[in-house]
Design an enzyme around this catalytic site. Sequence first.
Site, short mmCIF file in Angstrom:
data_model
loop_
_atom_site.label_atom_id
_atom_site.label_comp_id
_atom_site.label_asym_id
_atom_site.label_seq_id
_atom_site.Cartn_x
_atom_site.Cartn_y
_atom_site.Cartn_z
N ASN A 31 -2.31 2.68 4.02
CA ASN A 31 -1.47 4.06 4.06
C ASN A 31 -2.60 5.18 3.47
O ASN A 31 -2.36 6.04 3.93
CB ASN A 31 -0.15 4.00 3.45
CG ASN A 31 0.84 3.08 4.33
OD1 ASN A 31 0.60 3.01 5.47
ND2 ASN A 31 1.60 2.75 3.67
N PHE A 48 -0.51 -1.21 12.56
CA PHE A 48 -1.35 -0.66 11.67
C PHE A 48 -1.86 -1.57 10.60
O PHE A 48 -3.14 -1.87 10.31
CB PHE A 48 -0.88 0.56 10.97
CG PHE A 48 -1.74 1.04 9.84
CD1 PHE A 48 -2.47 1.94 10.10
CD2 PHE A 48 -1.32 0.73 8.52
CE1 PHE A 48 -3.36 2.41 9.04
CE2 PHE A 48 -1.96 1.55 7.59
CZ PHE A 48 -3.16 2.15 7.83
N ASN A 49 -0.82 -2.12 9.97
CA ASN A 49 -1.29 -3.33 8.72
C ASN A 49 -2.25 -4.37 9.52
O ASN A 49 -2.93 -4.87 8.55
CB ASN A 49 0.02 -3.99 8.27
CG ASN A 49 0.77 -3.04 7.31
OD1 ASN A 49 0.30 -2.05 6.83
ND2 ASN A 49 1.99 -3.22 7.03
N ASP A 66 6.98 1.25 1.73
CA ASP A 66 6.71 0.22 0.72
C ASP A 66 7.58 0.54 -0.40
O ASP A 66 8.03 -0.15 -1.05
CB ASP A 66 5.24 0.33 0.32
CG ASP A 66 4.44 0.01 1.53
OD1 ASP A 66 3.62 -1.00 1.42
OD2 ASP A 66 4.09 0.94 2.32
N THR A 118 3.48 -6.06 2.42
CA THR A 118 3.91 -4.86 3.09
C THR A 118 2.76 -3.80 3.54
O THR A 118 2.88 -2.90 4.19
CB THR A 118 5.03 -4.03 2.58
OG1 THR A 118 4.81 -3.74 1.33
CG2 THR A 118 6.38 -4.90 2.56
N ASP A 146 0.75 -1.17 -0.04
CA ASP A 146 0.00 -0.01 -0.11
C ASP A 146 0.92 1.22 0.10
O ASP A 146 0.85 1.98 0.90
CB ASP A 146 -0.83 -0.02 1.25
CG ASP A 146 0.01 -0.15 2.63
OD1 ASP A 146 0.90 -0.48 2.52
OD2 ASP A 146 -0.68 0.08 3.52
N HIS A 190 10.10 0.51 8.11
CA HIS A 190 9.54 -0.72 8.39
C HIS A 190 9.21 -1.76 7.35
O HIS A 190 9.94 -3.04 7.41
CB HIS A 190 7.69 -0.57 8.78
CG HIS A 190 7.75 0.23 9.84
ND1 HIS A 190 7.69 0.02 11.33
CD2 HIS A 190 7.05 1.59 9.87
CE1 HIS A 190 7.18 1.06 12.00
NE2 HIS A 190 7.36 2.20 11.46
N ASP A 191 8.81 -1.46 6.17
CA ASP A 191 8.60 -2.23 5.00
C ASP A 191 9.90 -3.04 4.30
O ASP A 191 9.90 -4.25 4.02
CB ASP A 191 7.71 -1.83 4.10
CG ASP A 191 6.27 -1.41 4.47
OD1 ASP A 191 5.94 -2.14 5.29
OD2 ASP A 191 5.69 -0.63 3.88
#
Lengths: 322, 313
Positions: free
Chosen positions: A43, A168-169, A19, A127, A14, A241-242
């Site tokens: 996102n 979040f994800n 990402d 991701t 996203d 993060h991703d």
Amino acid sequence: MDTGKKIPVILDGDPGHDDAIAWTVAKASNRLDIRAVTTVGGNQTVEKTTYNARRICALLGIDAPIAKGNAFPLMSKPMTAGNFHGTSGLDGPKLPEPDRPLSGYTAVELMAKVLRESEDPVTIFSTGAQTNVAALLLTHPELKEKIGCISIMGGGIQYGNWTPAAEFNILVDPEAAQTVFQSGVPVQMCGLDVTEKALVMPEDFETIRNIGNQVSRIVAEWLDFFMIIHKEMGYEGAPLHDPNAILSYLYPEIYDIREMHVEVETAGLYTRGCTVGNYGKIANLGVLEQPNVRVVMNVNRGKFVEKLVEAVKKYDGREVKI
Amino acid sequence: MSGRIPVWIDTDPGVDDSFAVLCALKDDQLDVRGISAVMGNAEQKYTYKNARNLAHFANRDEVPVYAGSEVPLFKKLRTAPLIHGETGISDAVLEESSAPHATLLAWDALYKEAKAQNGALRLVTLGPLTNIAKAFMKYPELPDLLEGIYIMGGAAEGGNITPCAEFNVYVDPHAAETVFRTGKKVYMFGLDVTQKAYLTDAEYHGIAKGEGRMTEFFRKSTAHILRLKENPQGFELYLHDVCPVAYLHEPSLFYGEMAKVHAETEGTITSGKTVTDLWSDKSFAEEANTKVMLEVNREALIRYMTDMLKKIQ
């Protein structure tokens, strides 16, 4: 070890700044063959993340088909990260416009097609929310064996970010995440436990910027943008993060990975979306369930940044019209 | 220091509960005003009896012991016989107290004492929070009458009865949520700190060796735990409940951070999880009212416990 044969992969996400940087790393690897790109809302709305995905592919030279994913999580109402990634979902540097039409397939159809047509097991890098992957697993059980690994960014064994208990994800689509964890397919999870240790510091931004190619300049500007909100929140660097979903798959040796049983809370007043991992001792000798997830808990930050820099260098000589 | 610290102990003894209660009763700095019993480690009929007998064991028959809840507010009772045995004190047997039975119930007695102490009473809870939740329901001004609530329970990270829930909160999450929601100054001694308060084998044997009724009680009450230590899954003798008592004696033994805490009551796999906003980007909307304890000076804690228990001859 380079056998010369590339691993077929699907990028599902996203985008989103992190990402986008994850896909930059994936495209740069000579060990991965990107067969499809699929999008999901998170996102930002799926309309925006899809447009971003197409622009990122044009920038990086990813020529795989791109399919738009579901606008709706399996059970939840759609949610976005608001202005976390800007109103476009990928604010900051100007990007090239999409250079090819969207695939006529849905995300799940495109994933299924790639799996069916691949001789070798396919790795899925997810991701964003796991909505597309879960829908694939639920509607194509016959293709499970064609999936080598689902490597996700999501969750947190120790804590959450979007709520005190949930990352979040996973919070966007807890039922989808639970479907993925319970699927029996090998799953690797990069949650906040590791991703908030994968900090890219402002001085690293300059190292990346100074590489001097077009992608390096844009990645540095993505980092600049991503840093603003994180600095306000008290972070010393940008928690990237991703890219961990890709790098922990390519370079497990720079990570601390532990096998454990993980499930997702789908109910709960305070815990919906919490990834519950059994990593301690259960004092009443309760049943220890079999590990189902490779949970990435820590990273050598220096090596992480090195791999990132290495990947961005691969774009030397590439310049597209913006 | 002018006077002794007035303390109320609500407990479900319980092996480490017993050590904690005995420490408090033998601590010259603490003035134990009352003890109330709750179900938890064992059924209430045992925990009430044990609490009475512990006061007697410590030569403190004058300390009143009150009966409390026999079941959690809404959940079905679960006890921990693997660790504490059916009777709550494993293989140990305590001499029967002949003290008269108190007529007040736990929540009424606690409220009465809190009022009498005029804001100075420290409430220490070593078991499920059922009695305290009932006290809060019946006496809404009680939270304001307490100097603080010192809870052994919960875990910011991990769990012991499930992967994410600690036993005391798991047994009655609704009661815990009531206390976390309405408590004013709450100190949470959860697994984050209490699992750092373990006893090594050498330390265990140091305390367990020799004669005397205290040493014998220590040996026999830890029989179930010793058997569990043989298990390949690994098990430690944790001094969970001694922590809040030791804190009242010497706060500098501990380190904690402020947070808002909620106990999950509805989750399918997270029932009884204490959710804190210690480390997440997003905080709860409510003001942080709980100090979540994270570190302990383990050696000093053990020294405190052994010093107190030695007083029982």
